[in-house]
Design a protein around this motif. Structure first.
Motif, PDB file in Angstrom:
ATOM      1  N   ARG B 204     -21.730 -75.728   8.091  1.00 36.78           N
ATOM      2  CA  ARG B 204     -21.787 -75.294   9.476  1.00 36.78           C
ATOM      3  C   ARG B 204     -21.329 -73.842   9.593  1.00 36.78           C
ATOM      4  O   ARG B 204     -20.304 -73.458   9.056  1.00 36.78           O
ATOM      5  N   VAL B 205     -22.112 -73.052  10.289  1.00 41.49           N
ATOM      6  CA  VAL B 205     -21.762 -71.655  10.546  1.00 41.49           C
ATOM      7  C   VAL B 205     -21.074 -71.601  11.910  1.00 41.49           C
ATOM      8  O   VAL B 205     -21.547 -72.212  12.862  1.00 41.49           O
ATOM      9  N   PHE B 206     -19.969 -70.907  11.989  1.00 43.38           N
ATOM     10  CA  PHE B 206     -19.301 -70.744  13.279  1.00 43.38           C
ATOM     11  C   PHE B 206     -19.664 -69.391  13.862  1.00 43.38           C
ATOM     12  O   PHE B 206     -19.483 -68.365  13.215  1.00 43.38           O
ATOM     13  N   GLU B 207     -20.193 -69.411  15.065  1.00 44.88           N
ATOM     14  CA  GLU B 207     -20.644 -68.163  15.675  1.00 44.88           C
ATOM     15  C   GLU B 207     -19.460 -67.467  16.323  1.00 44.88           C
ATOM     16  O   GLU B 207     -19.232 -67.565  17.528  1.00 44.88           O
ATOM     17  N   ASP B 208     -18.698 -66.807  15.513  1.00 41.47           N
ATOM     18  CA  ASP B 208     -17.533 -66.111  16.013  1.00 41.47           C
ATOM     19  C   ASP B 208     -17.140 -65.015  15.026  1.00 41.47           C
ATOM     20  O   ASP B 208     -17.395 -65.148  13.827  1.00 41.47           O
ATOM     21  N   ASN B 209     -16.527 -63.967  15.541  1.00 36.17           N
ATOM     22  CA  ASN B 209     -16.021 -62.906  14.683  1.00 36.17           C
ATOM     23  C   ASN B 209     -14.521 -62.791  14.891  1.00 36.17           C
ATOM     24  O   ASN B 209     -14.036 -62.937  16.020  1.00 36.17           O
ATOM     25  N   PHE B 210     -13.827 -62.548  13.802  1.00 38.21           N
ATOM     26  CA  PHE B 210     -12.391 -62.324  13.889  1.00 38.21           C
ATOM     27  C   PHE B 210     -12.061 -60.969  13.289  1.00 38.21           C
ATOM     28  O   PHE B 210     -12.543 -60.628  12.202  1.00 38.21           O
ATOM     29  N   LEU B 211     -11.244 -60.234  14.026  1.00 36.30           N
ATOM     30  CA  LEU B 211     -10.756 -58.960  13.523  1.00 36.30           C
ATOM     31  C   LEU B 211      -9.424 -59.244  12.844  1.00 36.30           C
ATOM     32  O   LEU B 211      -8.534 -59.862  13.422  1.00 36.30           O
ATOM     33  N   ILE B 212      -9.313 -58.803  11.609  1.00 43.16           N
ATOM     34  CA  ILE B 212      -8.084 -58.989  10.864  1.00 43.16           C
ATOM     35  C   ILE B 212      -7.496 -57.598  10.668  1.00 43.16           C
ATOM     36  O   ILE B 212      -8.205 -56.684  10.260  1.00 43.16           O
ATOM     37  N   ALA B 213      -6.233 -57.433  11.007  1.00 43.56           N
ATOM     38  CA  ALA B 213      -5.611 -56.132  10.799  1.00 43.56           C
ATOM     39  C   ALA B 213      -4.244 -56.338  10.177  1.00 43.56           C
ATOM     40  O   ALA B 213      -3.468 -57.180  10.629  1.00 43.56           O
ATOM     41  N   ASP B 214      -3.974 -55.608   9.103  1.00 46.34           N
ATOM     42  CA  ASP B 214      -2.627 -55.578   8.545  1.00 46.34           C
ATOM     43  C   ASP B 214      -1.992 -54.294   9.029  1.00 46.34           C
ATOM     44  O   ASP B 214      -2.549 -53.215   8.824  1.00 46.34           O
ATOM     45  N   VAL B 215      -0.847 -54.407   9.670  1.00 47.06           N
ATOM     46  CA  VAL B 215      -0.164 -53.207  10.120  1.00 47.06           C
ATOM     47  C   VAL B 215       1.251 -53.195   9.558  1.00 47.06           C
ATOM     48  O   VAL B 215       1.851 -54.242   9.343  1.00 47.06           O
ATOM     49  N   ILE B 291     -13.416 -57.480   9.387  1.00 49.34           N
ATOM     50  CA  ILE B 291     -13.941 -58.444  10.359  1.00 49.34           C
ATOM     51  C   ILE B 291     -14.576 -59.578   9.579  1.00 49.34           C
ATOM     52  O   ILE B 291     -15.323 -59.338   8.635  1.00 49.34           O
ATOM     53  N   TYR B 292     -14.211 -60.770   9.940  1.00 51.57           N
ATOM     54  CA  TYR B 292     -14.819 -61.881   9.208  1.00 51.57           C
ATOM     55  C   TYR B 292     -15.459 -62.893  10.137  1.00 51.57           C
ATOM     56  O   TYR B 292     -15.073 -63.047  11.280  1.00 51.57           O
ATOM     57  N   THR B 293     -16.458 -63.549   9.603  1.00 52.82           N
ATOM     58  CA  THR B 293     -17.038 -64.722  10.247  1.00 52.82           C
ATOM     59  C   THR B 293     -16.840 -65.824   9.221  1.00 52.82           C
ATOM     60  O   THR B 293     -16.511 -65.544   8.078  1.00 52.82           O
ATOM     61  N   PHE B 294     -17.013 -67.055   9.618  1.00 55.00           N
ATOM     62  CA  PHE B 294     -16.804 -68.062   8.583  1.00 55.00           C
ATOM     63  C   PHE B 294     -17.720 -69.256   8.730  1.00 55.00           C
ATOM     64  O   PHE B 294     -18.359 -69.477   9.742  1.00 55.00           O
ATOM     65  N   GLN B 295     -17.742 -69.995   7.654  1.00 55.57           N
ATOM     66  CA  GLN B 295     -18.553 -71.196   7.577  1.00 55.57           C
ATOM     67  C   GLN B 295     -17.698 -72.285   6.973  1.00 55.57           C
ATOM     68  O   GLN B 295     -16.755 -72.008   6.258  1.00 55.57           O
ATOM     69  N   CYS B 296     -18.044 -73.518   7.288  1.00 56.38           N
ATOM     70  CA  CYS B 296     -17.416 -74.658   6.619  1.00 56.38           C
ATOM     71  C   CYS B 296     -18.516 -75.348   5.842  1.00 56.38           C
ATOM     72  O   CYS B 296     -19.459 -75.876   6.425  1.00 56.38           O
ATOM     73  N   ARG B 297     -18.446 -75.301   4.522  1.00 55.54           N
ATOM     74  CA  ARG B 297     -19.526 -75.877   3.722  1.00 55.54           C
ATOM     75  C   ARG B 297     -19.033 -76.158   2.309  1.00 55.54           C
ATOM     76  O   ARG B 297     -18.017 -75.626   1.876  1.00 55.54           O
ATOM     77  N   ARG B 298     -19.791 -76.989   1.613  1.00 48.39           N
ATOM     78  CA  ARG B 298     -19.459 -77.208   0.208  1.00 48.39           C
ATOM     79  C   ARG B 298     -20.712 -77.502  -0.584  1.00 48.39           C
ATOM     80  O   ARG B 298     -21.744 -77.887  -0.018  1.00 48.39           O
ATOM     81  N   MET B 299     -20.601 -77.341  -1.900  1.00 53.23           N
ATOM     82  CA  MET B 299     -21.703 -77.720  -2.775  1.00 53.23           C
ATOM     83  C   MET B 299     -21.754 -79.237  -2.811  1.00 53.23           C
ATOM     84  O   MET B 299     -20.735 -79.906  -2.637  1.00 53.23           O
ATOM     85  N   GLU B 300     -22.924 -79.763  -3.093  1.00 54.38           N
ATOM     86  CA  GLU B 300     -23.035 -81.208  -3.155  1.00 54.38           C
ATOM     87  C   GLU B 300     -22.220 -81.758  -4.324  1.00 54.38           C
ATOM     88  O   GLU B 300     -21.518 -82.746  -4.208  1.00 54.38           O
ATOM     89  N   ARG B 301     -22.316 -81.076  -5.465  1.00 54.07           N
ATOM     90  CA  ARG B 301     -21.518 -81.445  -6.644  1.00 54.07           C
ATOM     91  C   ARG B 301     -20.852 -80.183  -7.192  1.00 54.07           C
ATOM     92  O   ARG B 301     -21.416 -79.104  -7.119  1.00 54.07           O
TER      93      ARG B 301
END
Lengths: 66, 538
Positions: B204-215, B291-301
């Motif tokens: 599943r692809v999540f339609e969202d963007n996250f800004l990651i900042a290290d300060v 900036i990252y987007t993410f997915q939840c997925r796995r290989m079948e095996r």
């Protein structure tokens, strides 16, 4: 396995129905929706039993049976 | 710029394999020198299995990336000889605060139960973890372990014939081939190895963007995890503030789907967002932005003939709950002892099938948990936002609603399902330490901890059974540890390993998972349990 009660379980159903409507009086659609959501979460926690909740969700979804 | 990103850690060098007339052969090639690949290399090297690690880069990965390392990972790192370094450098935190709109709705204390050597979590930049793991591997190499780390060496082709994989490598000095009995692909979510084999990676692809900042900042924020739902400075979205070592703070800001990533990453756009969050007067320096987007997925095996996938190459989760690097390290913890037993001829190759089934199960558990967190944090419909907000409202005054607030669930190791590799359980012993579960740690009378006492192989641990009654003629080396719980002050041993019973005997796998347990000594049952754990069919 607990059963979802489907027989009349209120001592006075009219009282409950009136309270429910009164709670929503004067609320905007958004406020009413939020109240309903809080109510569902409160009642679901009170029931707690996943079997009962599952049955209620299934019944509520299937409009032919409600 | 932090110097750690510039210094080659494992610089390219000309290897004799490059001049070999026929491809040199190696038992195991590990693709990728990230945390997962390095853990695999250390684990195998500690078991005297020669390893070749190849990576197309020669430095630590850029940016802090994975920053939360969970208790089970720390325990594995103890086994790999780097636990103390991670603990010494890492930031420990226990308090989490949850904010909704303009107010704090509640706080939680992560303080895990007593009697564990390691905390529930530490925060530590991934690059430190990589450096410590690399240095440990280097130390093993210097002490004579057959370890070979080849930087700037990229896998460009892979062919499997029979029980041999031919790996084509590209270097600054041209290409060459090596062959291997086993290839462990730890080459990340975009795994070139997976693509070379043409294998699917669906989810599943999540339609969202996250800004990651290290300060970096000299600020008064305490060492806590702060999570905001719908804060005034990021309306309708979420935000996270988390402390890392060296005065570095991780900030995550949800941006939504329709954003121009390149624009959002520009400092002139990032800095106002951070000022709105941290306050106009707070002085800070931007160390890393992504900036990252993410997915939840796995290989079948995870197992494809001679190629074994581990970590992000095999499964990908959302970052909520810190289940990426943690689950990858747990993958190779599960894999390496099995692979060593297979290579050394003590177990059939079919034992690796248990790696597949156990870690697919764990991946599904992680995907389920991180998907649920994501659905709570980033509601995808009006009604899901309605219920989410209802839970948050209720959580301010009612304890019952707080467990429903999901800003990421603590990463815990999976307890595997009953299978032919574990023995049937006996009644009256605690569920927590059933066959298939990881050994719960416990503090011993002398102040040490149970997990510290386990050796790298199979262990037989007895509780209230005198050791002289144990006579076992086993082909598999077995370390015997005996505990008495009568004088156990804190009673955690009793509670975690005996429950309602007076005595018990546990067979523990090399990955510190419980293979079998009984209440009385039974030599025949123990031998057959070892055999089952090694995948020998009865």
């Amino acid at each position: 396995m607990s059963d979802l009660k489907l027989h009349p379980n209120f001592i006075n159903g009219d009282d409950f129905y009136e309270r429910l409507l009164t709670a929503h009086e004067g609320l905007t659609k958004a406020q009413s929706d939020a109240l309903n959501a809080r109510l569902i979460i409160l009642l679901a926690n009170h029931i707690g039993d996943m079997d009962v909740l599952d049955k209620a969700i299934t019944l509520a979804k299937d409009r032919r049976k409600t | 710029m932090n110097k750690i990103f510039e210094r080659p850690l494992y610089p390219y060098f000309h290897h004799p394999d490059q001049d070999a007339r026929t491809p040199a052969h190696h038992p195991v090639v590990i693709v990728g020198a990230g945390p997962v690949g390095l853990c695999a290399a250390i684990d195998l090297a500690q078991r005297n299995i020669p390893v070749v690690v190849v990576d197309d880069n020669d430095k630590v990965s850029f940016g802090s990336r994975a920053i939360c390392f969970a208790k089970r990972t720390l325990e594995i790192c103890d086994r790999l000889g780097v636990g103390d370094r991670l603990i010494d450098k890492g930031v420990q935190w226990n308090l989490g605060k949850v904010f909704f709109d303009e107010r704090k709705v509640y706080e939680f204390n992560l303080l895990a139960e007593e009697g564990h050597q390691r905390p529930a979590f530490i925060n530590l930049q991934q690059y430190y973890v990589e450096v410590y793991l690399f240095e440990r591997l280097k130390k093993l190499q210097d002490d004579g372990a057959p370890v070979d780390i080849r930087g700037k060496t990229k896998v460009v082709d892979l062919d499997q014939t029979g029980d041999v994989a031919t790996v084509s490598l590209e270097t600054p000095e041209g290409s060459y081939q090596i062959t291997a009995n086993w290839v462990i692909a730890c080459d990340g979510a975009n795994s070139p190895t997976r693509q070379m084999l043409g294998l699917d990676f669906v989810g599943r692809v999540f339609e969202d963007n996250f800004l990651i900042a290290d300060v970096t900042m000299e600020a008064e924020f305490p060492t806590e995890r702060w999570f905001w739902f719908d804060p005034p400075f990021n309306k309708g979205q979420s935000a996270l503030l988390h402390k890392q070592p060296d005065g570095v703070w991780r900030i995550d800001l949800q941006l939504g789907w329709d954003v121009d990533k390149e624009e959002e990453k520009k400092p002139e756009n990032v800095i106002p967002r951070l000022k709105a969050m941290l306050g106009e007067d707070v002085e800070f320096d931007l160390e890393w932005v992504s900036i990252y987007t993410f997915q939840c997925r796995r290989m079948e095996r995870f197992l494809h003939n001679r190629v074994i996938f581990a970590g992000d190459s095999a499964h990908q989760v959302s970052p909520f709950g810190a289940r990426g690097a943690n689950s990858g390290i747990q993958d190779v913890d599960n894999l390496c002892w099995k692979l060593a037993e297979v290579i050394q001829g003590h177990a059939p190759e079919s034992l690796l099938e248990s790696y597949n089934s156990e870690r697919v199960f764990a991946a599904d558990e992680n995907i389920l948990n991180s998907t649920r967190s994501t659905d709570f944090i980033t509601p995808k419909s009006d009604v899901s936002r309605l219920f989410r907000d209802a839970v948050l409202e209720l959580s301010e005054h009612h304890a019952f609603a707080r467990p429903l607030v999901n800003s990421g669930r603590l990463s815990l190791p999976s307890s595997y399902r009953p299978s032919t590799y574990f023995c049937a359980d006996v009644d009256g012993l605690p569920d927590k330490s059933r066959p298939g579960a990881p050994c719960p740690d416990a503090q011993l009378e002398d102040g040490r901890f149970l997990l510290q006492t386990l050796s790298a192989g199979f262990n037989l641990v007895t509780f209230n059974l005198s050791a002289d009654r144990i006579t076992l003629d086993s082909d598999t080396p077995l370390d015997l540890i005996a505990f008495e719980t009568a004088h156990d002050k804190n009673q955690t041993l009793h509670e975690r390993y005996l429950g309602a019973q007076k005595s018990a005997i546990y067979l523990i796998r090399p990955d510190q998972y419980i293979a079998a347990r009984w209440t009385e000594f039974d030599a025949k049952a123990i031998k057959s349990a070892i055999s089952a754990a090694l995948g020998h069919t009865a």
